[in-house]
Design a protein around this motif. Structure first.
Motif, mmCIF file in Angstrom:
data_model
loop_
_atom_site.group_PDB
_atom_site.id
_atom_site.type_symbol
_atom_site.label_atom_id
_atom_site.label_comp_id
_atom_site.label_asym_id
_atom_site.label_seq_id
_atom_site.Cartn_x
_atom_site.Cartn_y
_atom_site.Cartn_z
ATOM 1 N N PHE A 151 -11.926 6.163 1.630
ATOM 2 C CA PHE A 151 -11.322 7.490 1.713
ATOM 3 C C PHE A 151 -9.808 7.440 1.911
ATOM 4 C CE2 PHE A 151 -15.732 8.656 3.081
ATOM 5 C CZ PHE A 151 -16.004 9.473 1.998
ATOM 6 N N GLU A 152 -9.315 6.421 2.638
ATOM 7 C CA GLU A 152 -7.874 6.358 2.905
ATOM 8 C C GLU A 152 -7.074 5.941 1.676
ATOM 9 O OE1 GLU A 152 -9.678 2.484 4.642
ATOM 10 O OE2 GLU A 152 -10.255 4.591 4.333
ATOM 11 N N GLY A 153 -7.753 5.546 0.583
ATOM 12 C CA GLY A 153 -7.048 5.116 -0.613
ATOM 13 C C GLY A 153 -7.111 6.091 -1.769
ATOM 14 N N VAL A 154 -7.653 7.286 -1.535
ATOM 15 C CA VAL A 154 -7.775 8.265 -2.613
ATOM 16 C C VAL A 154 -7.377 9.636 -2.081
ATOM 17 C CG1 VAL A 154 -10.213 8.691 -2.112
ATOM 18 C CG2 VAL A 154 -9.337 9.196 -4.396
ATOM 19 N N TYR A 162 -8.903 13.952 -8.316
ATOM 20 C CA TYR A 162 -8.721 12.745 -7.511
ATOM 21 C C TYR A 162 -7.710 11.810 -8.179
ATOM 22 C CZ TYR A 162 -12.953 13.965 -4.852
ATOM 23 O OH TYR A 162 -13.881 14.595 -4.069
ATOM 24 N N TYR A 163 -6.887 11.159 -7.346
ATOM 25 C CA TYR A 163 -5.955 10.173 -7.882
ATOM 26 C C TYR A 163 -5.732 9.051 -6.872
ATOM 27 C CZ TYR A 163 -2.341 12.320 -4.913
ATOM 28 O OH TYR A 163 -1.620 12.806 -3.845
ATOM 29 N N VAL A 164 -5.244 7.929 -7.383
ATOM 30 C CA VAL A 164 -4.898 6.777 -6.548
ATOM 31 C C VAL A 164 -3.539 6.261 -6.994
ATOM 32 C CG1 VAL A 164 -7.322 6.113 -6.226
ATOM 33 C CG2 VAL A 164 -5.990 5.105 -8.111
ATOM 34 N N TYR A 165 -2.982 5.349 -6.213
ATOM 35 C CA TYR A 165 -1.816 4.578 -6.642
ATOM 36 C C TYR A 165 -2.262 3.116 -6.684
ATOM 37 C CZ TYR A 165 1.721 8.248 -6.532
ATOM 38 O OH TYR A 165 2.475 9.368 -6.806
ATOM 39 N N LYS A 166 -2.541 2.623 -7.891
ATOM 40 C CA LYS A 166 -2.984 1.240 -8.030
ATOM 41 C C LYS A 166 -1.781 0.301 -7.975
ATOM 42 C CE LYS A 166 -2.947 1.282 -13.115
ATOM 43 N NZ LYS A 166 -3.768 1.145 -14.337
ATOM 44 N N ILE A 167 -2.022 -0.935 -7.552
ATOM 45 C CA ILE A 167 -0.950 -1.898 -7.358
ATOM 46 C C ILE A 167 -0.791 -2.776 -8.595
ATOM 47 C CG2 ILE A 167 -0.092 -3.754 -5.887
ATOM 48 C CD1 ILE A 167 -0.361 -1.040 -4.509
ATOM 49 N N ILE A 173 1.310 2.532 -9.151
ATOM 50 C CA ILE A 173 1.220 3.372 -10.347
ATOM 51 C C ILE A 173 0.149 4.433 -10.129
ATOM 52 C CG2 ILE A 173 0.808 3.402 -12.826
ATOM 53 C CD1 ILE A 173 1.562 0.392 -12.820
ATOM 54 N N LYS A 174 0.528 5.681 -10.310
ATOM 55 C CA LYS A 174 -0.415 6.787 -10.115
ATOM 56 C C LYS A 174 -1.429 6.818 -11.244
ATOM 57 C CE LYS A 174 -0.514 11.758 -9.070
ATOM 58 N NZ LYS A 174 0.302 12.981 -8.874
ATOM 59 N N CYS A 193 -14.075 0.527 -12.095
ATOM 60 C CA CYS A 193 -12.612 0.599 -12.252
ATOM 61 C C CYS A 193 -12.052 -0.778 -12.580
ATOM 62 C CB CYS A 193 -11.963 1.174 -10.989
ATOM 63 S SG CYS A 193 -12.136 0.143 -9.529
ATOM 64 N N GLU A 194 -10.858 -0.799 -13.158
ATOM 65 C CA GLU A 194 -10.247 -2.028 -13.626
ATOM 66 C C GLU A 194 -9.210 -2.567 -12.654
ATOM 67 O OE1 GLU A 194 -8.709 -1.097 -17.452
ATOM 68 O OE2 GLU A 194 -10.698 -0.881 -18.401
ATOM 69 N N PHE A 195 -9.018 -1.911 -11.520
ATOM 70 C CA PHE A 195 -8.057 -2.401 -10.531
ATOM 71 C C PHE A 195 -8.797 -2.771 -9.247
ATOM 72 C CE2 PHE A 195 -8.041 2.221 -10.851
ATOM 73 C CZ PHE A 195 -8.459 2.599 -9.597
ATOM 74 N N GLU A 196 -8.151 -3.574 -8.403
ATOM 75 C CA GLU A 196 -8.816 -4.082 -7.211
ATOM 76 C C GLU A 196 -8.261 -3.504 -5.915
ATOM 77 O OE1 GLU A 196 -8.588 -8.307 -7.354
ATOM 78 O OE2 GLU A 196 -9.999 -8.507 -9.033
ATOM 79 N N THR A 197 -6.978 -3.147 -5.915
ATOM 80 C CA THR A 197 -6.362 -2.626 -4.696
ATOM 81 C C THR A 197 -5.567 -1.367 -4.993
ATOM 82 O OG1 THR A 197 -4.447 -4.095 -5.007
ATOM 83 C CG2 THR A 197 -6.199 -4.858 -3.528
ATOM 84 N N VAL A 198 -5.486 -0.500 -3.989
ATOM 85 C CA VAL A 198 -4.713 0.743 -4.102
ATOM 86 C C VAL A 198 -3.936 0.959 -2.808
ATOM 87 C CG1 VAL A 198 -6.339 1.821 -5.694
ATOM 88 C CG2 VAL A 198 -6.657 2.124 -3.231
#
Length: 218
Positions: A151-154, A162-167, A173-174, A193-198
């Motif tokens: 929850f703290e990453g979205v 919903y959005y995230v900032y992927k690393i 990157i939003k 998803c194709e990313f591992e951390t946000v």
């Protein structure tokens, strides 16, 4: 001539409005803590409340399920039970019985229609007592190998998306994501998803690209 210049300027304005230009925020790098995407089993559940009752020397949980959720509940479904009086370690149970009738009860300031259900507790806790209040999560669906965002990453924008900032290297990157549902671990994505951390607390960032530093893992 002036007419053509005016039309040209109007065309430029339309292009600017039609195509959103990505924005880069914070020329000075921003510190960013990160959280990892969870890959595991996600569950959809019905939340309800009730009390502990003693029947034939065994403790069961009697809960009330709203008429809007009752269609999801079936006998035999797994249940997580929390009774704060005996600690916050979940007790395991299964739906044993559903009432054939519905009735109205006062909830907050309004009457709601509910159906009673009896939950069999798999291992009775010796500290349970008749009348203790409980909360229960009746699991009606499981998704294996799901991508779950803590929850703290979205975050959600003003339109509820919903959005995230992927690393990516030294950039956050939003990216908008499609959330299927939420469980107790976080927001469950509709596809892998194709990313591992946000970034944590994405609502505190702005722009499409944010330069970051001191990236700290969770």
């Amino acid at each position: 001539m002036k007419k053509y210049i005016f039309l040209f300027l109007c065309s430029i304005a339309v292009i600017i409005v039609t195509f959103q230009i990505p924005t880069i925020s914070n020329e000075i790098a921003t510190e960013c803590s990160t959280v990892s995407v969870i890959n595991g089993t996600a569950t959809e559940s019905v939340s309800c409340k009730g009390v502990i009752e003693e029947k034939n020397g065994e403790f069961v949980a009697k809960v009330q399920i709203s008429e809007e959720e009752i269609f999801r509940v079936k006998n035999g479904q797994s249940v997580r039970i929390i009774c704060k009086a005996v600690g916050n370690v979940p007790l395991k149970g299964r739906v044993k019985e559903l009432s054939d009738t519905a009735y109205q009860m006062l909830y907050a300031t309004a009457n709601i229609t509910v159906v009673d259900a009896v939950i069999e507790i798999e291992k009775n806790n010796a500290d349970l007592k008749n009348g203790y209040t409980i909360t229960a999560e009746i699991i009606y669906s499981e998704v294996k190998d799901a991508s779950i965002l803590p929850f703290e990453g979205v975050a959600q924008d003003k339109e509820g998306k919903y959005y995230v900032y992927k690393i990516s290297d030294n950039w956050a990157i939003k990216e908008y994501v499609d959330v299927a549902f939420e469980d107790d671990k976080g927001a469950v994505l509709s596809k892998e998803c194709e990313f591992e951390t946000v970034c944590e607390t994405p609502e505190n960032l702005s722009g499409d690209f944010v330069r970051i530093k001191n990236v700290g893992n969770d």
